[in-house]
Design a protein around this motif. Structure first.
Motif, PDB file in Angstrom:
ATOM      1  N   ALA A 156       3.931  16.034  -5.295  1.00  0.00           N
ATOM      2  CA  ALA A 156       3.398  14.732  -4.903  1.00  0.00           C
ATOM      3  C   ALA A 156       4.547  13.759  -4.704  1.00  0.00           C
ATOM      4  CB  ALA A 156       2.439  14.204  -5.956  1.00  0.00           C
ATOM      5  N   ARG A 157       4.578  13.122  -3.508  1.00  0.00           N
ATOM      6  CA  ARG A 157       5.613  12.162  -3.196  1.00  0.00           C
ATOM      7  C   ARG A 157       4.977  10.816  -2.852  1.00  0.00           C
ATOM      8  NH1 ARG A 157      10.040  14.131  -5.460  1.00  0.00           N
ATOM      9  NH2 ARG A 157      10.469  16.283  -4.744  1.00  0.00           N
ATOM     10  N   VAL A 158       5.431   9.748  -3.547  1.00  0.00           N
ATOM     11  CA  VAL A 158       4.937   8.411  -3.256  1.00  0.00           C
ATOM     12  C   VAL A 158       5.488   7.972  -1.905  1.00  0.00           C
ATOM     13  CG1 VAL A 158       4.922   6.006  -3.987  1.00  0.00           C
ATOM     14  CG2 VAL A 158       4.723   7.813  -5.683  1.00  0.00           C
TER      15      VAL A 158
ATOM     16  N   TRP B 203       0.834  -1.185   0.000  1.00  0.00           N
ATOM     17  CA  TRP B 203       0.000   0.000   0.000  1.00  0.00           C
ATOM     18  C   TRP B 203       0.878   1.247   0.000  1.00  0.00           C
ATOM     19  CZ3 TRP B 203      -4.813  -0.390  -1.260  1.00  0.00           C
ATOM     20  CH2 TRP B 203      -5.543  -1.539  -0.944  1.00  0.00           C
ATOM     21  N   ALA B 204       0.375   2.279  -0.678  1.00  0.00           N
ATOM     22  CA  ALA B 204       1.101   3.550  -0.738  1.00  0.00           C
ATOM     23  C   ALA B 204       0.098   4.675  -0.914  1.00  0.00           C
ATOM     24  CB  ALA B 204       2.110   3.551  -1.891  1.00  0.00           C
ATOM     25  N   VAL B 205       0.573   5.902  -0.650  1.00  0.00           N
ATOM     26  CA  VAL B 205      -0.233   7.103  -0.851  1.00  0.00           C
ATOM     27  C   VAL B 205       0.651   8.159  -1.507  1.00  0.00           C
ATOM     28  CG1 VAL B 205      -1.744   6.644   1.117  1.00  0.00           C
ATOM     29  CG2 VAL B 205       0.316   8.032   1.439  1.00  0.00           C
ATOM     30  N   PHE B 206      -0.008   9.155  -2.095  1.00  0.00           N
ATOM     31  CA  PHE B 206       0.716  10.349  -2.563  1.00  0.00           C
ATOM     32  C   PHE B 206       0.610  11.390  -1.452  1.00  0.00           C
ATOM     33  CE2 PHE B 206       0.001   8.663  -6.918  1.00  0.00           C
ATOM     34  CZ  PHE B 206       1.319   8.733  -7.366  1.00  0.00           C
TER      35      PHE B 206
ATOM     36  N   THR C 179       2.005  11.794 -10.569  1.00  0.00           N
ATOM     37  CA  THR C 179       3.174  10.915 -10.511  1.00  0.00           C
ATOM     38  C   THR C 179       4.105  11.405  -9.413  1.00  0.00           C
ATOM     39  OG1 THR C 179       4.304  12.242 -12.200  1.00  0.00           O
ATOM     40  CG2 THR C 179       3.024  10.327 -12.967  1.00  0.00           C
ATOM     41  N   ASP C 180       5.074  10.594  -9.135  1.00  0.00           N
ATOM     42  CA  ASP C 180       6.040  10.968  -8.089  1.00  0.00           C
ATOM     43  C   ASP C 180       6.849  12.178  -8.540  1.00  0.00           C
ATOM     44  OD1 ASP C 180       7.476  10.882  -5.755  1.00  0.00           O
ATOM     45  OD2 ASP C 180       8.921   9.407  -6.483  1.00  0.00           O
ATOM     46  N   GLY C 181       6.805  13.239  -7.744  1.00  0.00           N
ATOM     47  CA  GLY C 181       7.518  14.466  -8.072  1.00  0.00           C
ATOM     48  C   GLY C 181       6.713  15.458  -8.884  1.00  0.00           C
TER      49      GLY C 181
END
Length: 401
Positions: A354-356, A344-347, A390-392
């Protein structure tokens, strides 16, 4: 000059059109507070101890005058009347045969009593002969064999008396049995014995205090013994809820779990506890035709009866059975979670980016999830992240007017 100015304007417009812009997102904070996991399912209310009033004998039920909802008192309220039927009493041939059997039994009793008198006379004679034989034997005027024959005769006469007395008892029993064939509900003596001055009427009294829930047989008709007429129960004091759970959900429920009753029509939710879980599942089909194994779970309502005074027998409610509860849990909205590499992950929103962030999740009730590791209270996470996030990636909070 004009050409240069025009080129600069076009270049500026293209740069403004394709300049990277932040993705508009919805944000929410990670918080601490109470959290619970419930199993939600529709249920039906019912009276805990319902009584079925049935016909005590085969007969004709008179039209039922009471209505559903009427209050009744145990042993006082007459809820129905019956007229018993006795086909044997209406059959002339059967009645004449019973009368003949009574007369034959009476004659046999007289014969048995006559036999007893004869046996008593024989015993008296045998006793007198035995006394004379014993006197002669003492004076040695008779032989021992004669004394033995006198004793034998006396014993035989005593046995005949006992046989005659037993025959009288048997004939009296036969006479009582024959007379019983003539007893009908039109017999005034029988009516008085059962405490009913009106021999043509059998009143049916309420077996418990409460209200009439439903009436199965309203009109006048002939019914066999044991046919149901109406159902009576105490709605105010003995109301419970039955919820049929899918077997995979029922294994998570334990006796004593807290239950919240909602969507029943009242202004506030009701509360209760799980009192019984049936050990046998029943097979049912859903609206889509899917076969399911359902387990009936009984919920005992708590709190004053005034809170649910409008609730009756067989009403629909929504029961939320609490299977897990914690007063101080770290919570994240479930809509912020997504799978990343099997975990599981969140932003997480950090400085407009936005960081994963991988997270470890505990309980999840579909609205909120318990965070075991990876986040802290106050962190902002992106709700319903789209493929554009997306990440970043640069993000901006969407403002709702």
């Amino acid at each position: 000059m004009l050409t240069l100015i025009t080129g600069l304007l076009i270049a500026g417009a293209l740069a403004a059109a394709f300049w990277p812009r932040p993705v508009m997102v919805d944000l929410d904070a990670v918080t601490r507070g109470p959290m619970m996991v419930t199993i939600d399912e529709e249920g039906r209310t019912r009276v805990a101890e319902a009584y079925i009033v049935s016909t005590p004998v085969a007969g004709r039920l008179q039209r039922v005058e009471v209505d559903p909802g009427d209050p009744v008192i145990r042993g006082e309220t007459v809820v129905a009347h019956m007229l018993p039927t006795n086909p044997a009493a209406l059959d002339v041939r059967t009645r004449e045969q019973a009368l003949a059997a009574v007369q034959a039994a009476e004659a046999a009793l007289r014969v048995a009593r006559a036999d007893l008198n004869a046996a008593l006379a024989n015993r008296d004679l045998a006793q007198a002969e035995l006394e004379r034989a014993e006197t002669l034997a003492d004076r040695q005027f008779t032989s021992p064999a004669a004394l033995d024959r006198a004793r034998q005769g006396y014993r035989v006469s005593e046995a005949q008396v006992e046989t005659a007395e037993a025959a009288i008892s048997m004939r009296e029993a036969n006479l009582a049995n024959s007379r019983a064939q003539l007893i009908g509900f039109d017999d005034p003596g029988l009516a008085t014995a059962i405490g009913n001055p009106r021999s043509d009427d059998i009143p049916l009294y309420a077996p418990t205090d409460g209200r009439i829930l439903r009436i199965m047989q309203q009109s006048e008709t002939t019914l066999p013994a044991g046919a149901p007429i109406m159902e009576i129960g105490d709605i105010e004091g003995a109301l419970e809820v039955v919820v049929e759970l899918i077997s995979s959900d029922a294994v998570q429920v334990e006796v004593g779990n807290q239950v919240i009753i909602e969507d029943w029509g009242g202004p506030t939710a009701l509360h209760g506890t799980v009192s019984r879980i049936d050990p046998l599942a029943i097979t049912k089909f859903s609206a889509l035709g899917v076969e399911e194994q359902r387990v009936p779970v009984t919920v005992e309502l708590s709190g004053p009866a005034d809170e649910r005074k409008a609730l009756g027998h067989g009403y629909r409610v929504v029961a939320r059975i609490v299977v897990w509860k914690q007063e101080d849990a770290l919570r994240v909205p479930a809509s912020a979670l997504f799978r990343s590499g099997g975990d599981w992950a969140v932003f997480r929103a950090q400085d407009g980016t936005a960081r994963v962030t991988p997270v470890e999740i505990g309980r999840n009730n579909g609205v909120q999830a318990e965070v075991l590791a990876g986040l802290e209270a106050g962190d902002l996470v992106i709700l319903y992240p789209s493929t554009a996030v997306t990440d970043g990636a640069a993000i901006a909070r969407r403002v709702v007017n």
